[in-house]
Design an enzyme around this catalytic site. Structure first.
Site, PDB file in Angstrom:
ATOM      1  N   GLU A  14       0.840  -1.194   0.000  1.00 57.04           N
ATOM      2  CA  GLU A  14       0.000   0.000   0.000  1.00 57.04           C
ATOM      3  C   GLU A  14       0.877   1.248   0.000  1.00 57.04           C
ATOM      4  OE1 GLU A  14      -2.417   1.460  -0.859  1.00 57.04           O
ATOM      5  OE2 GLU A  14      -4.039   1.611   0.600  1.00 57.04           O
ATOM      6  N   ASP A  55      -3.403   5.138   6.761  1.00 58.27           N
ATOM      7  CA  ASP A  55      -3.874   6.340   7.466  1.00 58.27           C
ATOM      8  C   ASP A  55      -4.861   5.920   8.562  1.00 58.27           C
ATOM      9  OD1 ASP A  55      -4.545   8.928   8.164  1.00 58.27           O
ATOM     10  OD2 ASP A  55      -5.667   9.372   6.350  1.00 58.27           O
TER      11      ASP A  55
HETATM   12  P1  IMP Z   1      -7.260   4.542   5.188  1.00 59.61           P
HETATM   13  O1  IMP Z   1      -6.062   3.992   5.894  1.00 59.61           O
HETATM   14  O2  IMP Z   1      -8.405   3.591   5.081  1.00 59.61           O
HETATM   15  O3  IMP Z   1      -7.660   5.887   5.725  1.00 59.61           O
HETATM   16  O4  IMP Z   1      -6.938   4.786   3.665  1.00 59.61           O
HETATM   17  C1  IMP Z   1      -5.685   5.042   3.174  1.00 59.61           C
HETATM   18  C2  IMP Z   1      -5.902   5.615   1.816  1.00 59.61           C
HETATM   19  O5  IMP Z   1      -6.271   6.993   1.937  1.00 59.61           O
HETATM   20  C3  IMP Z   1      -4.642   5.581   0.996  1.00 59.61           C
HETATM   21  O6  IMP Z   1      -4.580   4.451   0.174  1.00 59.61           O
HETATM   22  C4  IMP Z   1      -4.748   6.844   0.186  1.00 59.61           C
HETATM   23  O7  IMP Z   1      -5.449   6.588  -0.994  1.00 59.61           O
HETATM   24  C5  IMP Z   1      -5.574   7.782   1.019  1.00 59.61           C
HETATM   25  N1  IMP Z   1      -4.742   8.774   1.765  1.00 59.61           N
HETATM   26  C6  IMP Z   1      -4.598   8.891   3.087  1.00 59.61           C
HETATM   27  N2  IMP Z   1      -3.753   9.882   3.405  1.00 59.61           N
HETATM   28  C7  IMP Z   1      -3.347  10.419   2.233  1.00 59.61           C
HETATM   29  C8  IMP Z   1      -2.444  11.493   1.884  1.00 59.61           C
HETATM   30  O8  IMP Z   1      -1.841  12.178   2.721  1.00 59.61           O
HETATM   31  N3  IMP Z   1      -2.291  11.722   0.560  1.00 59.61           N
HETATM   32  C9  IMP Z   1      -2.926  11.007  -0.409  1.00 59.61           C
HETATM   33  N4  IMP Z   1      -3.766   9.997  -0.141  1.00 59.61           N
HETATM   34  C10 IMP Z   1      -3.978   9.714   1.169  1.00 59.61           C
HETATM   35 MG    MG Z   2      -5.006   4.394  -2.042  1.00 53.90          MG
END
Ligand code: IMP
Ligand code: MG
Length: 176
Positions: free
Chosen positions: A96, A100
């Protein structure tokens, strides 16, 4: 540097160097095992390409594209592109771009475990630990990053900037 980029956070050279270290560790940890690298589309592609060059055991590539629903359907994901192979009994390393909140990856992990993979682990280029909302950890992390919006090396803002050869901070005026 791109005009919309405020600051370079991780250079392309630093990413390559870190991929050498991660690749060596992954090669050691999965020696003698059948390993599938599952790239999450689209953001993982540049990192997967670099990382895989530094893995010296046999690996297979596959891809998934998922979109997550928040709120009402929390925890549900739609699989837009699915794997092309049966993963039962195989070791999976999900690749990945950034971890986040952890919602996407925890759902993907559950989905893959249901398919009876021998193991499912995560290798993320970036870890934004402050953003975490669900309890999930990556086995391999390229770099920890602060809670700022980053672009480049696969990471986008409105599908742009994925091609930048470094990870940078997007200027606020670009999304205000
Ligand atoms: P989460 O962990 O489910 O919130 O999702 C992670 C996804 O959110 C990543 O694959 C990215 O597509 C997007 N994402 C989270 N933070 C960022 C950032 O700072 N820049 C660009 N995409 C981000
Ligand atoms: Mg992504």
């Amino acid at each position: 540097m791109h005009k919309d980029c405020k600051e370079i956070l991780v250079s392309g050279e630093a990413i390559t160097k870190r991929c050498e270290e991660l690749g060596a560790q992954i090669s050691k940890d999965y020696a003698g095992k059948e390993l599938i690298l599952v790239g999450l589309l689209k953001g993982s592609v540049p990192f997967l390409a670099e990382l895989s060059k530094h893995i010296d055991i046999d690996v297979y590539f596959d891809y998934m594209d998922v979109s997550s629903y928040d709120g009402v359907m929390s925890g549900n994901i739609a699989v837009l592109t699915d794997l092309t192979q049966d993963v039962a009994g195989k070791h999976i390393l999900i690749i990945e771009d950034i971890l986040d909140t952890g919602k996407t990856l925890s759902t993907v992990m559950d989905l893959l475990k249901e398919r009876d993979a021998a193991s499912v682990e995560i290798c993320t280029m970036l870890d934004k630990k402050e953003g975490r909302q669900v309890d999930i950890q990556a086995k391999y992390v390229g770099f920890d990053v602060p809670n700022v919006f980053v672009i480049g090396y696969g990471l986008d803002f409105n599908q742009k900037y994925r091609n930048l050869p470094y990870v940078g901070i997007l200027k606020e005026e670009c999304y205000m």
